[in-house]
Design an enzyme around this catalytic site. Structure first.
Site, PDB file in Angstrom:
ATOM      1  N   ASP A   8       0.892  -1.166   0.000  1.00 39.52           N
ATOM      2  CA  ASP A   8       0.000   0.000   0.000  1.00 39.52           C
ATOM      3  C   ASP A   8       0.927   1.211   0.000  1.00 39.52           C
ATOM      4  OD1 ASP A   8      -1.677   2.103   0.555  1.00 39.52           O
ATOM      5  OD2 ASP A   8      -2.391   1.320   2.483  1.00 39.52           O
ATOM      6  N   LYS A  70       2.804  11.393  -3.363  1.00 37.33           N
ATOM      7  CA  LYS A  70       1.798  10.680  -4.167  1.00 37.33           C
ATOM      8  C   LYS A  70       0.869  11.653  -4.901  1.00 37.33           C
ATOM      9  CE  LYS A  70      -1.693   7.092  -3.463  1.00 37.33           C
ATOM     10  NZ  LYS A  70      -2.175   6.132  -2.471  1.00 37.33           N
ATOM     11  N   GLU A 147      -7.056   0.595  -4.661  1.00 39.95           N
ATOM     12  CA  GLU A 147      -7.101   0.455  -3.196  1.00 39.95           C
ATOM     13  C   GLU A 147      -8.434  -0.121  -2.697  1.00 39.95           C
ATOM     14  OE1 GLU A 147      -5.973   4.428  -2.144  1.00 39.95           O
ATOM     15  OE2 GLU A 147      -3.925   4.094  -2.812  1.00 39.95           O
ATOM     16  N   ASP A 169     -12.565   5.738   2.597  1.00 38.42           N
ATOM     17  CA  ASP A 169     -11.130   5.713   2.907  1.00 38.42           C
ATOM     18  C   ASP A 169     -10.674   7.110   3.336  1.00 38.42           C
ATOM     19  OD1 ASP A 169      -8.380   5.648   2.881  1.00 38.42           O
ATOM     20  OD2 ASP A 169      -8.194   4.599   0.972  1.00 38.42           O
TER      21      ASP A 169
END
Ligand code: AMP
Length: 585
Positions: A8, A70, A147, A169
């Site tokens: 992850d 990211k 994800e 999330d």
């Protein structure tokens, strides 16, 4: 067979996991930490720092440190670190390399293959950049998966029936909500929304401002506005936030935050969970709007969802779980630590791809609800002896929860905490685990002395209950070591939950048919007529037999509550029928 890991690669934190003997587990670093902050930097002497070490220098040396790279993946945004510029995928490659090293050290073997996760909304360019980063780090990237898909895999949702799942999330710096449809091995993302600038970091900043405000009130002056003090307060705020996920109150102490003349100034304050909740409520409302948008894009209603999964460290905040449940009318499924489930799912996928036998993830759960005896206010007045649940059954361990209770009487000197396990709403009907007292309570009117009762259930099944009076700090505690732990796979948990739900639905169906249409019992006269008619049936011709059967069916339908026909009318019709039939036969 070479083994493959699942990664992850998060905005705030990253994790690496592997399947061993069919079971997925997240691999710790040398410091034992399962989480690697996605932060890269160089020390003053030019040493490469990755993870917590880099994060520690972030506030003091931002020119040598980078986090949240990211957000820039797939662009040619350049970051100057020390004397060199780096592209986003090069920085991600450093994080991935560090995770590779972590896995190789933990497993004492070399690891060459990986499955890496990306957000559902990532474009092709962003996915390609992630793959490239993996390759630079020395991996063969077996697959890039979404994800929410990885989270669904971790929850073992690969049933043959189609399930619609909402994956919420909320991590440190980003928020995504995805609606996915899963059938067997195939997961399709129906809609995805979010805010890539919203997360736990915002909660920390709101709490940091609140702490500054408290300092100003205590000392009549502002906290010095320098990077080191700000960083200290931010760290304190994050710790307080984390404490408040399991405690109703927390005490913040930061020494030497400033000075007045020669006097050093400190901050000491108690923060209630409700204070924190008020600070973050508006941000969470935004996330509910994103849920609505995702559902409407997927043309689904909340009722169409088979399941809600929480992902990301911030979803440990109890208010988030409550808000989602009341917004969607369904409690999120729990079972797997929300900040690890994406990595675990990725590793299961990696295991499948290299041909490993993969089991459902095992989780340890609390076998029975745990709580204390408490009085409750009812329409008949205060009634003692109710079972007030603090840790619900099937909570995943380790688990810590607290509740706050108040005194019942004026000048009450002592409270007795009686601990039980079980599911009955009456405390005494459950299994007693022990009791203890908190004494010397401050003499105050009923209801104004508060006692926080904290339950801590550890990985070995040991329960520690602590009760603390909030004013004077009087305490008492109890340790119970025979509570028993039951291992359940997430699949078993879902099965058990589905069974229980079916049981409730059955119950409701019985209850509603009973309340909507009360069963009518036949009057004695009508029962006698029905019996007589049945004995006559054999002697009737076909037409008469059909007519009688029709009448009896109608009477039965009324008796079972399935018809609104008038029973008196049917009774007189039956009387007429019997009268004419007995004359004819
Ligand atoms: P993630 O990006 O999923 O690793 O989530 C990181 C965020 O989760 C950070 O903002 C953490 O402060 C937050 N977090 C981790 N544990 C907790 C907790 N127990 N309660 C509240 N927030 C938490």
């Amino acid at each position: 067979m070479t083994r493959a890991v699942g990664i992850d690669l998060g905005t705030t934190n990253s994790e690496v996991a592997i399947v061993e003997n069919g079971q997925a587990r997240v691999l710790p670093g040398e410091d034992g930490d399962l989480i690697l902050p996605s932060c890269v930097g160089f020390s003053e002497t030019g040493k490469l720092l990755v993870g917590r070490e880099a994060l520690r220098q972030y506030e003091a040396a931002p020119e040598r440190t980078v986090k949240s790279i990211k957000r820039w993946m797939g662009t040619d945004h350049k970051t100057l670190l020390g004397d060199r510029e780096y592209l986003p995928h090069e920085i991600s490659a450093i994080i991935l390399r560090s995770l590779k090293q972590r896995a190789e050290t933990a497993l004492a073997e070399s690891i060459a293959q990986a499955v890496i996760t990306v957000p559902a909304y990532f474009t092709d360019a962003q996915r390609q950049a992630t793959k490239t980063a993996g390759e630079i780090a020395g991996f063969e990237v077996l697959q890039i998966i979404n994800e929410p898909t990885a989270a669904a895999i971790a929850y073992d949702l690969r049933s043959e029936e189609t399930e619609r799942v909402l994956v919420y999330d909320l991590g440190g710096g980003t928020f995504d909500v995805s609606v996915v449809e899963i059938t067997g091995e195939v997961t399709e993302v129906l809609a995805s929304h979010g805010n890539n600038r919203l997360g736990g970091d915002d909660f920390d900043r709101r709490l940091q401002l609140h702490l500054k405000e408290l300092f100003r009130k205590q000392h009549g002056m502002d906290v010095p506005d320098d990077p080191v003090t700000n960083a200290r307060l931010l760290r304190t705020a994050e710790q307080a936030k984390i404490d408040l996920s399991t405690h109703a109150f927390t005490t913040v102490r930061e020494a030497f935050l400033g000075s007045k003349g020669k006097t050093a100034l400190h901050l000491e304050a108690e923060i209630a969970r409700t204070d924190f909740e008020n600070l973050i409520h508006p941000l969470l409302d935004e996330t509910l709007e994103a849920i609505d948008r995702a559902l409407s894009d997927a043309t689904l209603q909340p009722d169409d969802l088979d399941r809600i999964i929480l992902v990301g460290g911030s979803t440990r905040i109890p208010l988030i779980q409550h808000m989602i449940e009341s917004h969607l009318g369904q409690a999120p499924t729990d079972g797997i630590q929300p900040d690890l489930c994406v990595a675990l799912g990725a590793s299961l996928q990696a295991g499948v791809l290299v041909g490993e036998a993969v089991d459902a993830i095992l989780v340890d759960v609390v076998p029975h609800s745990l709580g204390i005896a408490a009085a409750m206010s009812t329409p008949m007045g205060i009634v003692p002896g109710f079972f007030s649940v603090v840790v619900p059954r099937n909570s995943v361990i380790p688990v810590s929860r607290s509740e706050v209770y108040s005194t019942l009487f004026d000048s009450q000197e002592t409270v007795e905490i009686e601990v039980f396990q079980g599911e009955n709403p009456i405390a005494e009907e459950n299994v007693p685990l022990g009791s203890f007292k908190v004494e010397d309570l401050p003499s105050q009117p009923a209801g104004s002395v508060q006692v926080e009762v904290h339950f801590d259930f550890d990985l070995n099944g040991i329960l520690t209950v602590t009760a603390t009076e909030k004013g004077k700090g009087q305490q008492g505690s109890l340790i119970v070591s025979n509570t028993g732990v039951h291992r359940l796979s997430s699949h078993e948990i879902s099965q058990a939950r589905a069974d229980l739900e079916a049981l409730f639905e059955q119950d409701e169906a019985i209850e509603s048919s009973a309340s909507d249409s009360p069963i009518v019992t036949l009057s004695p006269e009508l029962s006698v007529l029905v019996d007589r008619a049945r004995t006559l049936a054999d002697s009737l011709d076909d037409e008469q037999a059909d007519e009688l059967q029709d009448l009896l069916d109608q009477i039965e339908a009324v008796a079972e509550g399935n018809s609104d026909e008038d029973l008196e009318v049917l009774q007189s019709e039956l009387e007429d029928f019997l009268y004419y039939a007995s004359r004819e036969n």
